[in-house]
Design an enzyme around this catalytic site. Structure first.
Site, short mmCIF file in Angstrom:
data_model
loop_
_atom_site.label_atom_id
_atom_site.label_comp_id
_atom_site.label_asym_id
_atom_site.label_seq_id
_atom_site.Cartn_x
_atom_site.Cartn_y
_atom_site.Cartn_z
N HIS A 62 0.82 -1.21 0.00
CA HIS A 62 0.00 0.00 0.00
C HIS A 62 0.86 1.27 0.00
O HIS A 62 0.67 2.14 -0.86
CB HIS A 62 -0.95 -0.01 1.20
N HIS A 86 3.24 7.45 5.41
CA HIS A 86 2.01 8.12 5.87
C HIS A 86 1.24 7.32 6.91
O HIS A 86 0.43 7.89 7.64
CB HIS A 86 1.10 8.43 4.67
N GLU A 90 0.36 6.07 12.69
CA GLU A 90 -0.92 5.51 13.11
C GLU A 90 -0.82 4.02 13.44
O GLU A 90 -1.45 3.54 14.39
CB GLU A 90 -1.95 5.71 11.99
N ASP A 91 -0.02 3.28 12.66
CA ASP A 91 -0.03 1.82 12.77
C ASP A 91 1.14 1.24 13.56
O ASP A 91 1.20 0.03 13.78
CB ASP A 91 -0.02 1.20 11.36
N ASP A 155 -3.48 8.31 -0.94
CA ASP A 155 -3.79 7.24 0.01
C ASP A 155 -5.22 6.75 -0.18
O ASP A 155 -5.49 5.55 -0.26
CB ASP A 155 -3.59 7.78 1.43
N ASP A 276 -24.26 12.69 -25.76
CA ASP A 276 -22.86 13.09 -25.63
C ASP A 276 -22.15 12.22 -24.60
O ASP A 276 -21.78 12.66 -23.52
CB ASP A 276 -22.74 14.57 -25.28
#
Length: 755
Positions: A62, A86, A90-91, A155, A276
C-alpha cells in the site's frame, strides 16, 4: 546508503521506478531525493514487516502504491517519502518526532497532516465528532502545506482501488465519504485524474447495480460511438490544417461512468437518450490558436446556442482552463468539443501538481497558503469559519456544501473578478471584499441598478456596494446570505454589540414560542442550564444572547428543551404550569380566496398585512420564498403584493410602500396550494420538444393551465405556458430541469399568458 535487501527477496511487487532508486549509484540525477526516497522505503518496510492487508498481501504494497501515485504527479523526494511513511505513526509506535529526526521537518509535516486520530478516539463521544476533528486538522495542515491533501488523496485512491476486500458496511461508509469529501477536494485542486477515478469507484460500491448496467451499456455502444467520433475528428483535423493550425492532438474522450449516471439522473433520461457520451478534445500550442480552432469548429458544425463556455478568459477556481462548445454533429446529435493548450491540459489532469513552486525552484518552502493565492480562496474560507461552528454534524455538512458548490463570478466596479458561492447575494459580496464593507452595507447596485440586498447574483454581474458610516448588519440578512463567512461575521457583529439587547431579544423570542406561564421558572431550572451546556454555552444568559444574535436557532433551542424535560417526571411536575413546547404547529383558521387575487385577513400567509385587504399582483405573480413588497393601492382593493424588483414598483412613492414578507409557517389552511406563474421558453423548433417540456412538468406534479406555441420560419419557436407552482424552490427545480433539455435556448418568467 545501505540497501536493506535485494528487491528480489521482498515479498511485494516493486515498480520499476523504485527499483531504479534502490539500485541508483552515485551518478543518480538527484542523489538527495533518491537517498531520501530509499531511506523512507527501507524504514517503512521494516516497520510494516509482518503486517498484512485484508487482501492478504503484505502491507508495504500500500505505501509503495501511494508513493508511486505521488511520483506520477511529479512529487518531490519529500512528498514521495511521505507516501511511504504516511501510515507509520498511526499503525506503529513511531512518533512524529522520530520521523523529523530521521527525515527532516518537511516529511514530518506531511506525515503528521495526514495521520488519522484513531489512536485518540476515546476523546470523542461519536464517530461524527472524530470525523469532524479529522477534517479540521486536515484543513489546518493543508493551509501550512497544500501537499498534505495530495498525499491524503493518493492514500484514499489506492484504498478505493482495493476496497473489495472489506465488509459491505465499511465499503459503503468509505465510498460515501470519498464521494462527498475527497472527490470534491480533488476537483477543487484540479486533479482530474484522481477526481474521476474516485467518483467512479465510489459509484461502483454505492450504486452497484446502476454501475454495472451503465458499464455494460457503454461497452455495447462503444463501436458506434468510436466510428461517429472518428468521422467528426477527421473533419475537424482537415479544417484545422486548412486554417494553418498545428494541432498537437485531437481525439475522442469517453465520459466517465459516474458523470453519465449523474446526467441521466439530473435530466431524467434513459441511457439511449444521452447522446454526448464522449467529447472531442483539441490540443493546440497557444491561446490564439484555441480561439481560431473554435472558429473552425463552429464553421464545420452548427453550434448550439447558450452552450459555449470560455474557461480561458475566466478560469475555474481550480485554475482549469479550456474552451467548451456543443455542436450538432453529422447525425444530428450534440457533440461536446473542448479546446485547450498542452499546458492547460496538464493543469486539467494534474491540477495543483502541475505548477507546484518546488518543481521550478527545486525547493518546497513556498507551499503555504497565503492571502495572495487566489486559487485557494475556498480553503481560506473554510479556515475562517470552521472554528465558529460548534456542532460537529453542522461542520461536516458545511464542509460538504462548500466543496460541492459551483462558483459564480462577479465583478467590482473596477473590473476585479470576485468568486462567490452559487446563490450568493450582494451582502455575501460585501463581506467577501472586507468585513467593514459588509458591516456598513446599506444597499447595492447590480449592473448599475439598485437591487434588494437578497438578490441572487449571476455570472458577469457588476456589483457596487453602497455603505453608510452609521450602517450596521441586520439579522434579516441571515435569512438570505449563503456563504458561511458572511453569516458568521453578521453573527459576530451582533455578538459584540449590546449584549443586553441580545439577551432581551433571545428572551422575547423564546417566551413568544413557549408562552409566559412558567417561563421564568424554566429559565432558572436545572434542565435549562443543561440545555445551555448541551449547546456549548456556559450559562442560560449566554444561550439567550446567542439566540438573540442568531448564532443558534429557535428550533434548536426548543428541541433541546423538549429533550431535557422529556421523561423526567419530577421536573415535569415542577414545571407543569408550562404550556410546554408545542410538538406540532399551532392550528390556524382557514382562509378564503376570490378571483383577481388571493385576499386574506387575519393569520394571513403575508406578514405585515394582518387585518388588511390585499391581493397578489398579476404583473409579477409573487410566490412563497421570493422577497416581496406591499403597495397601498389608490382604489378600494387594499394592498397589492409584488415581487421585489418588479418594474411597476419602481415609480411608486415611498409613503405607499409597505414592508411585507411571507409567513414562515407552512400550513395548507394558511395559504393556497399553488400560485399562478407564467413562463416563456425559446426553443429550437423540432417535433416533440413541447412533449419533453410537459413531461418534466408532469414529473414534478405541476399543473399546466394553458399553453401557446408560436413558430417562425428559420427562427426559434416560442412556447408560453401558464403553470401552478407551490413556491420558489419548486419553480427553481422546474427551471433547472427544463434548461437541461438540449433544445432550450432561453427560459424566463413573463407577466401574462393569453387565455
Amino acid at each position: 546508503m545501505n540497501v536493506m535487501a535485494p528487491t528480489s527477496t521482498i515479498n511485494c511487487v516493486i515498480p520499476q521506478w523504485l527499483q531504479e532508486c534502490l539500485c541508483a549509484g552515485p551518478d543518480a540525477c538527484d542523489p538527495a531525493d533518491t537517498g531520501l526516497v530509499c531511506r523512507a522505503f527501507e524504514f517503512a518496510y521494516q516497520l510494516h514487516d509482518g503486517q498484512y492487508r485484508k487482501s492478504g498481501e503484505p502491507y508495504i504494497c500500500h505505501p509503495v502504491a501511494v508513493a508511486g501515485l505521488l511520483r506520477d504527479l511529479g512529487g518531490s523526494g519529500a512528498m514521495i517519502a511521505a507516501g511511504f511513511l504516511h501510515d507509520v505513526v498511526e499503525d506503529t509506535e513511531v512518533t512524529v518526532e522520530e520521523i523529523e529526526q530521521r527525515f527532516g521537518p518537511e516529511v514530518r509535516r506531511l506525515v503528521e497532516g495526514v495521520t488519522k486520530l484513531s489512536k485518540f478516539s476515546e476523546n470523542f463521544s461519536s464517530k461524527t465528532e472524530r470525523q469532524a476533528e479529522n477534517f479540521r486538522r486536515m484543513f489546518l495542515a493543508m493551509a501550512q502545506d497544500i501537499r498534505v491533501i495530495v498525499v491524503k488523496l493518493a492514500d484514499r485512491l489506492h484504498n478505493m482501488r482495493t476496497l473489495e476486500h472489506l465488509t459491505d458496511e465499511k465499503r459503503r461508509r468509505i465510498a460515501l465519504e470519498t464521494r462527498e469529501i475527497f472527490a470534491p477536494l480533488a476537483n477543487r485542486l484540479g486533479i482530474g485524474r484522481f477526481k474521476w477515478e474516485l467518483e467512479d469507484l465510489s459509484f461502483k460500491y454505492l450504486e452497484t447495480e446502476s454501475y454495472r448496467q451503465i458499464q455494460e451499456l457503454v461497452a455495447e455502444k462503444r463501436t458506434d460511438r468510436e466510428a461517429r467520433l472518428a468521422g467528426v475528428t477527421e473533419i475537424l483535423r482537415q479544417g484545422l490544417q486548412q486554417a494553418g493550425i498545428n494541432c498537437s492532438d485531437i481525439s475522442g474522450r469517453p465520459k466517465h461512468l459516474y458523470s453519465i449516471y449523474q446526467k441521466m439522473h439530473r435530466q431524467q433520461k434513459e441511457f439511449h437518450e444521452i447522446y454526448d457520451l464522449a467529447a472531442i478534445r483539441i490540443i493546440v500550442k497557444s491561446n490564439d490558436e484555441c480561439y481560431r480552432s473554435l472558429a473552425v469548429v463552429h464553421d464545420a458544425f452548427r453550434p448550439v446556442p447558450g452552450r459555449f463556455k470560455d474557461y480561458i478568459g475566466l478560469p475555474k477556481p481550480n485554475r482549469y482552463q479550456s474552451l467548451h462548445t456543443v455542436v450538432i454533429g453529422p447525425t444530428g446529435r450534440p457533440i461536446e468539443v473542448q479546446i485547450r493548450t498542452l499546458q492547460m491540459h496538464q493543469i486539467a489532469e494534474y491540477g495543483i501538481a502541475a505548477h507546484w513552486k518546488y518543481k521550478e525552484t527545486g525547493r518546497s518552502n513556498n507551499t503555504q497558503v497565503t492571502g495572495s493565492d487566489e486559487k485557494f480562496t475556498w480553503l481560506r474560507q473554510l479556515l475562517e469559519w470552521q472554528n465558529d461552528l460548534k456542532d460537529a454534524q453542522e461542520y461536516i455538512e458545511s464542509v460538504k456544501d462548500n466543496l460541492f458548490e459551483d462558483d459564480v463570478y462577479v465583478f467590482t466596479p473596477k473590473g476585479d473578478v470576485i468568486s462567490l458561492s452559487q446563490g450568493a447575494t450582494p451582502v455575501d459580496f460585501a463581506y467577501r471584499i472586507h468585513t467593514e464593507v459588509g458591516n456598513h452595507c446599506a444597499g447595492a447596485k447590480v449592473n448599475g441598478r439598485m437591487m434588494p440586498l437578497g438578490t441572487s447574483l449571476k455570472n458577469g454581474d457588476i456589483v457596487e456596494i453602497v455603505t453608510l458610516k452609521n450602517g450596521h448588519p441586520s439579522l434579516d440578512w441571515l435569512n438570505f446570505v449563503v456563504t458561511p463567512s458572511a453569516r458568521n461575521r453578521i453573527r459576530q457583529w451582533y455578538k459584540r454589540s449590546n449584549r443586553d439587547e441580545n439577551v432581551a431579544r433571545g428572551r422575547e423570542m423564546l417566551e413568544k414560542e413557549l408562552g409566559k406561564s412558567g417561563f421564568e421558572a424554566l429559565l432558572k431550572s436545572e434542565p435549562m442550564q443543561a440545555v445551555a451546556e448541551r449547546c456549548n454555552y456556559h450559562s442560560v444568559e449566554d444561550l439567550l444572547a446567542a439566540l438573540g444574535y442568531g448564532e443558534v436557532t429557535l428550533n434548536m433551542v426548543v428541541n433541546r428543551i423538549r429533550e431535557a424535560v422529556k421523561g423526567q417526571q419530577p421536573i415535569a411536575l415542577a414545571l407543569e404550569a408550562l404550556p410546554l413546547i408545542p410538538t406540532t404547529p399551532r392550528a390556524l383558521p382557514s382562509t378564503s380566496s376570490s378571483k383577481g387575487g388571493h385576499h386574506k385577513s387575519l393569520n394571513s400567509p403575508i406578514v405585515g398585512v394582518e387585518g388588511l385587504l390585499y391581493y397578489l399582483a398579476g404583473c409579477c405573480n409573487p410566490i412563497p420564498g421570493e422577497q416581496i413588497l406591499g403597495v397601498v393601492t389608490r382604489s378600494s382593493r387594499g394592498i397589492s403584493i409584488h415581487r421585489q424588483g418588479c418594474p411597476n414598483v419602481e415609480s411608486v412613492e415611498g409613503d405607499r410602500l409597505v414592508p411585507v414578507s411571507w409567513n414562515p409557517i407552512d400550513s395548507d389552511s394558511l395559504r393556497p396550494q399553488t400560485y399562478p406563474v407564467n413562463i416563456q421558453i425559446e426553443v429550437l423548433d423540432r417535433v416533440g420538444v413541447l412533449k419533453d417540456i410537459l413531461s418534466r412538468l408532469t414529473d414534478n406534479n405541476v399543473n399546466v393551465r394553458n399553453a401557446q406555441v408560436k413558430t417562425f420560419d428559420g427562427r426559434p419557436a416560442l412556447i408560453n405556458l401558464g403553470i401552478d407552482i407551490r413556491d420558489s424552490n419548486q419553480l427553481d427545480r422546474i427551471f433547472t430541469q427544463i434548461k437541461k433539455l438540449s433544445d432550450i435556448l432561453n427560459l424566463r418568467r413573463i407577466s401574462q399568458v393569453d387565455e
